[in-house]
Enzyme design. Sequence first.
Site, PDB file in Angstrom:
ATOM      1  N   LYS A 132      37.854 108.301  68.083  1.00 37.65           N
ATOM      2  CA  LYS A 132      37.527 108.726  69.448  1.00 37.65           C
ATOM      3  C   LYS A 132      36.915 107.555  70.224  1.00 37.65           C
ATOM      4  O   LYS A 132      37.347 106.420  70.068  1.00 37.65           O
ATOM      5  CB  LYS A 132      36.622 109.961  69.411  1.00 37.65           C
ATOM      6  N   GLU A 143      40.987 117.331  73.014  1.00 38.79           N
ATOM      7  CA  GLU A 143      40.121 116.652  73.982  1.00 38.79           C
ATOM      8  C   GLU A 143      40.917 115.989  75.105  1.00 38.79           C
ATOM      9  O   GLU A 143      40.332 115.485  76.063  1.00 38.79           O
ATOM     10  CB  GLU A 143      39.225 115.627  73.256  1.00 38.79           C
ATOM     11  N   GLY A 183      34.234 118.977  65.712  1.00 37.29           N
ATOM     12  CA  GLY A 183      32.915 118.438  66.059  1.00 37.29           C
ATOM     13  C   GLY A 183      31.789 119.442  65.991  1.00 37.29           C
ATOM     14  O   GLY A 183      30.687 119.181  66.456  1.00 37.29           O
TER      15      GLY A 183
END
Length: 266
Positions: free
Chosen positions: A12, A98, A188
């Site tokens: 990420k 995301e 997450g």
Amino acid sequence: MARTSIIAGNWKMHKTVLEAVELINALVDSTERVEGVEIVVCPPFTALYPASQALAGEHIKLGAQNLFWEEKGAWTSQIAPGMLKDIGCKYVIIGHSETRGRFGTVDAELEKVLSYFSEADETINRKVKAAFRAGITPIVCCGELLEERKGGKTDDVVRGQIEADLAGMSSEQAASLVIAYEPVWAIGTGEVCDAPEANRVCGVIRETVREMFGSHAAESVRVQYGGSVKPDNSRELLHQPEIDGALVGGASLKADDFTAIVKSAL
Ligand code: PGA
């Protein structure tokens, strides 16, 4: 057919160039003797080139976290598939929750920020085709929101995503693909999907590939699980028959944790 497990680290928006090279060097050493598992790291764009140099001739492969479908042109800020190929990327993550605009977070402010990206299935489909044109293997992410799971819609959501995201592929392309089942509520959060249920949904994904592309593609395509994979839960997940690896976020940022996950696939 025996499929080779693939463990990919999705870094990420983490790691400077120096930190990225340090982590790669540590992983190259710690996984040196691992055989029979494919290992991939996906650093942020700024670290891709130094990462590719650190990985030259090594057993770990390089992946990117996104691409654009055009090959060149006036597309300020975008990265072309050929540019990723040029620096040695073998994989690219496409359709992560995301970037999809499917966040399902409980934090309204965060949700608002994330929703600016809002990729649609059609966007993802274009990116998947562009990756194949450039000779890069897509890791296509799919997965349901918590409300969809609670409403009994998990299978329909995941099927719908796969059908739309993979529309127009050849069965050879589908066979070489990696799909990551990532329930959005597990990303997450520390809340992992339990292994038998993750296995079941990965089976639904494989059946969808079978309906679209036939048995060869279904038996060859690798389906990963992703969402709070850690060293203490990876073994059970990675030994499910329908799960062919993991897409690892947080735990891929530490050499010890990622190495332990890789070794638990053996
Ligand atoms: P996580 O992220 O392992 O930190 O839950 C997984 C992912 O988003 O790919």
